[in-house]
Write a protein that holds these residues in place. Structure first.
Motif, short mmCIF file in Angstrom:
data_model
loop_
_atom_site.label_atom_id
_atom_site.label_comp_id
_atom_site.label_asym_id
_atom_site.label_seq_id
_atom_site.Cartn_x
_atom_site.Cartn_y
_atom_site.Cartn_z
N ASP A 125 -38.22 -12.55 3.60
CA ASP A 125 -37.99 -11.44 4.52
C ASP A 125 -39.24 -11.15 5.35
OD1 ASP A 125 -35.40 -11.28 3.56
OD2 ASP A 125 -35.89 -9.72 2.10
N GLU A 126 -39.85 -12.23 5.86
CA GLU A 126 -41.01 -12.21 6.76
C GLU A 126 -42.28 -11.69 6.11
OE1 GLU A 126 -37.92 -10.46 8.22
OE2 GLU A 126 -37.45 -12.59 8.22
N GLN A 127 -42.32 -11.58 4.79
CA GLN A 127 -43.52 -11.16 4.08
C GLN A 127 -44.03 -12.31 3.21
OE1 GLN A 127 -44.91 -8.05 4.66
NE2 GLN A 127 -43.26 -7.93 6.18
N LEU A 128 -45.33 -12.56 3.26
CA LEU A 128 -45.91 -13.61 2.42
C LEU A 128 -45.89 -13.16 0.97
CD1 LEU A 128 -47.41 -16.35 2.24
CD2 LEU A 128 -49.55 -15.07 2.48
N ILE A 129 -45.20 -13.93 0.12
CA ILE A 129 -45.12 -13.54 -1.29
C ILE A 129 -45.85 -14.52 -2.21
CG2 ILE A 129 -42.95 -12.28 -0.99
CD1 ILE A 129 -41.63 -14.75 -2.45
N HIS A 130 -45.98 -15.79 -1.79
CA HIS A 130 -46.65 -16.77 -2.64
C HIS A 130 -47.43 -17.75 -1.76
CE1 HIS A 130 -44.59 -15.51 -6.23
NE2 HIS A 130 -43.40 -15.84 -5.76
N VAL A 131 -48.54 -18.22 -2.30
CA VAL A 131 -49.21 -19.42 -1.79
C VAL A 131 -49.21 -20.40 -2.95
CG1 VAL A 131 -51.31 -20.42 -0.83
CG2 VAL A 131 -50.64 -18.09 -0.21
N ILE A 132 -48.70 -21.59 -2.71
CA ILE A 132 -48.64 -22.60 -3.78
C ILE A 132 -49.35 -23.86 -3.32
CG2 ILE A 132 -46.53 -21.75 -4.88
CD1 ILE A 132 -45.64 -22.61 -2.17
N CYS A 133 -49.75 -24.69 -4.28
CA CYS A 133 -50.45 -25.92 -3.91
C CYS A 133 -50.12 -27.04 -4.88
CB CYS A 133 -51.96 -25.70 -3.86
SG CYS A 133 -52.73 -25.25 -5.41
N SER A 134 -50.19 -28.25 -4.36
CA SER A 134 -49.94 -29.45 -5.16
C SER A 134 -51.24 -30.12 -5.57
CB SER A 134 -49.09 -30.45 -4.36
OG SER A 134 -49.74 -30.80 -3.15
N ARG A 135 -52.36 -29.59 -5.09
CA ARG A 135 -53.69 -30.09 -5.45
C ARG A 135 -54.49 -28.92 -5.99
NH1 ARG A 135 -54.99 -33.14 0.35
NH2 ARG A 135 -52.97 -34.21 0.54
N GLY A 179 -51.80 -29.90 1.19
CA GLY A 179 -51.48 -29.67 -0.21
C GLY A 179 -51.16 -28.23 -0.54
N ALA A 180 -51.28 -27.33 0.44
CA ALA A 180 -50.96 -25.91 0.23
C ALA A 180 -49.76 -25.51 1.08
CB ALA A 180 -52.15 -25.02 0.56
N ALA A 181 -49.08 -24.45 0.67
CA ALA A 181 -47.92 -23.97 1.42
C ALA A 181 -47.81 -22.45 1.29
CB ALA A 181 -46.64 -24.62 0.91
N LEU A 182 -47.29 -21.84 2.33
CA LEU A 182 -47.03 -20.40 2.37
C LEU A 182 -45.54 -20.18 2.15
CD1 LEU A 182 -48.97 -19.55 5.68
CD2 LEU A 182 -49.90 -19.57 3.36
N HIS A 183 -45.20 -19.22 1.30
CA HIS A 183 -43.80 -18.89 1.05
C HIS A 183 -43.56 -17.45 1.47
CE1 HIS A 183 -40.24 -18.66 -2.04
NE2 HIS A 183 -39.86 -18.43 -0.79
N PHE A 184 -42.72 -17.29 2.50
CA PHE A 184 -42.37 -15.98 3.02
C PHE A 184 -40.94 -15.62 2.60
CE2 PHE A 184 -45.68 -17.47 5.79
CZ PHE A 184 -46.39 -16.34 6.17
N MET A 212 -28.87 -10.57 1.91
CA MET A 212 -29.19 -11.99 1.79
C MET A 212 -30.64 -12.21 2.24
SD MET A 212 -27.10 -15.21 3.38
CE MET A 212 -25.64 -14.66 2.49
N LYS A 213 -31.46 -12.75 1.36
CA LYS A 213 -32.87 -12.87 1.70
C LYS A 213 -33.12 -14.05 2.62
CE LYS A 213 -34.26 -15.32 -2.54
NZ LYS A 213 -35.13 -15.23 -3.74
N ARG A 214 -34.14 -13.88 3.46
CA ARG A 214 -34.56 -14.90 4.41
C ARG A 214 -35.84 -15.55 3.88
NH1 ARG A 214 -33.36 -10.26 6.82
NH2 ARG A 214 -35.58 -9.73 7.06
N GLN A 215 -35.89 -16.88 3.88
CA GLN A 215 -37.05 -17.57 3.32
C GLN A 215 -37.58 -18.64 4.28
OE1 GLN A 215 -37.07 -18.39 -1.06
NE2 GLN A 215 -34.86 -18.25 -0.83
N VAL A 216 -38.92 -18.71 4.36
CA VAL A 216 -39.60 -19.78 5.08
C VAL A 216 -40.71 -20.31 4.17
CG1 VAL A 216 -40.99 -20.43 7.08
CG2 VAL A 216 -39.17 -18.74 7.34
N ILE A 217 -40.79 -21.63 4.04
CA ILE A 217 -41.87 -22.26 3.27
C ILE A 217 -42.59 -23.22 4.22
CG2 ILE A 217 -42.47 -23.64 1.24
CD1 ILE A 217 -39.77 -22.66 0.02
N ALA A 218 -43.83 -22.88 4.56
CA ALA A 218 -44.60 -23.61 5.57
C ALA A 218 -45.72 -24.40 4.91
CB ALA A 218 -45.16 -22.64 6.61
N LEU A 219 -45.65 -25.73 5.00
CA LEU A 219 -46.64 -26.61 4.38
C LEU A 219 -47.75 -26.94 5.38
CD1 LEU A 219 -43.94 -27.07 2.74
CD2 LEU A 219 -44.81 -29.37 2.26
#
Length: 232
Positions: A196-206, A189-194, A1-8
């Motif tokens: 399993d404790e690894q950064l896999i995406h950076v996304i942004c709304s601007r 306007g940006a967020a980090l998506h981890f 089961m994967k662990r996810q954190v999305i930090a804005l």
């Protein structure tokens, strides 16, 4: 089961009520068609207006919204209530107050268990600080300082990296002095998506809103821009 954190770093419904791209992204990471998302506004002292804005925004999206109040509790069993959720979305405010209250209620341990069980953790500002080993917090009329988070993610974070004039210099100085671990500066306007404790995406709304990897060599700090995928 994967662990996810999305930090804005900033943005989402509380800062961009007419642009819910980051909020939609958070919901899209759940495998549920109509995920149960719980807003935790502890850091703001459970401000009624903040809670109202959450329901107003997520009521327009495909999900089952609710909120968790430690000031006016509506749950019967805190542990069961938290573990029933698909996503926990932590609001901004005072990181210190958030952590003190969570520890008093033993909510920090419950959230750690939820994380291990696949509940997605998300949050903005204080709600981003709390997932890391170190975060940057700003007391009323005082200088910014480092604060220990829950440590689900290694290193440090500075939300509002471009949005509040004191943030960037204070963060870089703290890393340069070694009083904070190396980490990430995250623009509004940006967020980090981890995963399993690894950064896999950076996304942004601007458009053209990156995040930055902040590292240190001696007392020198270095910023490396991490391009973000723009969410239409």
């Amino acid at each position: 089961m994967k662990r996810q954190v999305i930090a804005l770093g900033g943005g989402g419904f509380s800062m961009e009520p007419d642009n819910l791209a980051l909020d939609r992204y958070i919901l899209s990471q759940s495998e549920e068609k109509e995920p149960r998302i719980c807003f935790i506004p502890t850091a703001s002292g459970d401000k009624p207006e903040y809670i109202r804005r959450f329901y107003e925004a997520f009521g327009r999206l495909t999900c089952k919204p609710c909120h968790l109040s430690l000031f006016e509790p509506l749950f019967q069993n805190l542990h069961d209530f938290v573990l029933e959720q698909d996503i926990l979305y932590v609001g901004g405010g005072s990181t210190r107050n958030l952590l003190v209250l969570w520890q008093e209620w033993e909510l920090d341990g419950i959230i750690a268990e939820a994380y291990q069980n696949g509940v997605i953790l998300a949050g903005i500002s204080a709600g981003a600080n709390c997932w890391f080993e170190d975060g940057v917090t700003d007391p009323l009329n005082g200088p910014l300082y480092a604060i220990e988070g829950l440590g689900m993610l290694s290193g440090s974070i500075c939300p509002h990296f471009d949005g509040e004039i004191k943030r960037r210099p204070a963060y870089l100085e703290a890393i340069g002095k070694g009083t904070m671990k190396e980490g990430y500066g995250v623009d509004d306007g940006a967020a980090l998506h981890f995963v399993d404790e690894q950064l896999i995406h950076v996304i942004c709304s601007r458009r053209n809103t990156p995040a930055y990897k902040i590292s240190r060599q001696g007392v020198e700090t270095f910023e490396e821009a991490i391009p973000a995928a723009y969410l239409d």
